[in-house]
Design an enzyme around this catalytic site. Sequence first.
Site, PDB file in Angstrom:
ATOM      1  N   ARG A 157      46.324  37.575  40.666  1.00  0.00           N
ATOM      2  CA  ARG A 157      45.719  38.349  41.739  1.00  0.00           C
ATOM      3  C   ARG A 157      46.071  37.664  43.057  1.00  0.00           C
ATOM      4  NH1 ARG A 157      41.644  37.961  37.749  1.00  0.00           N
ATOM      5  NH2 ARG A 157      41.028  39.992  36.876  1.00  0.00           N
ATOM      6  N   LYS A 182      38.017  36.422  38.617  1.00  0.00           N
ATOM      7  CA  LYS A 182      36.731  37.059  38.879  1.00  0.00           C
ATOM      8  C   LYS A 182      35.641  36.407  38.044  1.00  0.00           C
ATOM      9  CE  LYS A 182      38.490  41.622  40.197  1.00  0.00           C
ATOM     10  NZ  LYS A 182      38.481  43.066  39.893  1.00  0.00           N
ATOM     11  N   HIS A 251      49.034  43.969  44.704  1.00  0.00           N
ATOM     12  CA  HIS A 251      48.622  44.378  43.366  1.00  0.00           C
ATOM     13  C   HIS A 251      49.745  45.112  42.635  1.00  0.00           C
ATOM     14  CE1 HIS A 251      44.969  43.591  41.232  1.00  0.00           C
ATOM     15  NE2 HIS A 251      44.945  44.785  40.677  1.00  0.00           N
ATOM     16  N   ARG A 254      51.406  42.646  40.459  1.00  0.00           N
ATOM     17  CA  ARG A 254      50.589  42.383  39.257  1.00  0.00           C
ATOM     18  C   ARG A 254      50.724  43.541  38.259  1.00  0.00           C
ATOM     19  NH1 ARG A 254      45.920  39.659  37.178  1.00  0.00           N
ATOM     20  NH2 ARG A 254      44.203  41.053  36.642  1.00  0.00           N
ATOM     21  N   HIS A 277      41.659  40.055  32.061  1.00  0.00           N
ATOM     22  CA  HIS A 277      40.719  41.167  31.960  1.00  0.00           C
ATOM     23  C   HIS A 277      39.625  40.824  30.949  1.00  0.00           C
ATOM     24  CE1 HIS A 277      43.783  44.407  33.437  1.00  0.00           C
ATOM     25  NE2 HIS A 277      43.196  43.773  34.431  1.00  0.00           N
ATOM     26  N   TYR A 286      47.913  50.364  31.202  1.00  0.00           N
ATOM     27  CA  TYR A 286      49.335  50.051  31.158  1.00  0.00           C
ATOM     28  C   TYR A 286      50.022  50.690  29.965  1.00  0.00           C
ATOM     29  CZ  TYR A 286      47.986  46.897  34.827  1.00  0.00           C
ATOM     30  OH  TYR A 286      47.478  46.393  35.999  1.00  0.00           O
TER      31      TYR A 286
END
Length: 307
Positions: A157, A182, A251, A254, A277, A286
């Site tokens: 990120r 995160k 992004h 990414r 994730h 994806y």
Amino acid sequence: MKLRRAAAPPAAEVLLPERFEVWLGWLATQRRASPLTLKAYRSGLQAMLRLAEGRAPETLQSADIRRFVARLHGEGLHGRTIARHLSAWRGLYRWLVREHGVPANPALGVRPPKSPAVLPRVLTPEQANALLDPEPENLLEMRDIAMFELFYSSGLRVAELAGLDVNGGLDLAEGLVTVTGKRARRRTVPVGGKAIAALQHWLERRASIARAGEAALFVTRTGVRLSSSGIASRLGARARALGLGVHVHPHMLRHSFASHLLQSSGDLRAVQELLGHASIRSTQIYTHLDFQHLASVYDAAHPRARK
């Protein structure tokens, strides 16, 4: 003649009560919420106060929350934005129930309207090569190529990239980078050979512009840490200068990392781990991109695909 719907008052005009600010502060310090998450939640709380029209939040019921969702949808707000607002409302009420004795969480069970899935845009492998292959002409371009190679190589990120320190997280000898994502989740991901070479070239020259004591791996021309917005600006400028013909934002690199890796490996669980994730559902988008790629190959190659 088609009448235009009147625009909703700007959410920024609504001041938040002190207890709302305390909750946002708790999210920032205890849950390590990102500035973007805090900004989105603040907007959601402002929207709730506007829609409540003076009613105390403690008096709202599930029927009120459902009506608010319908109002926002009628105002043209995208389903994903409404979902973020609902997430803020549920989190706030969960905290109010726990800390302030509010009897129930009226946002529980309320669902946002469905929106058509919007697939992220990605670079083709050829476009990625066109972005990264040209040789740098000066020190700042050398830094930029090191940044973007690492970005694309490891699927970071932009905040993770900007937060890297020269003596922390990056292990070029082992070809690994460790970042904090995160909710303070740490992960270690591989660094590719081209990224390692670009980073070595940059590290040989970094000290010539970095200020004394500056810990950041990537610094500005004045020697201080390069911000996320600065990285985005440099990436967009490089794509324009090279004539890629698409708006390239952080992004997108990414997304491109994830899509290209999935096309090559077919291992969704590995891509989930590399992206950091928490849920496989976040990574499954994806698979849609991969199917789009396969469908385009089919349309171009199969003799019976075209009318």
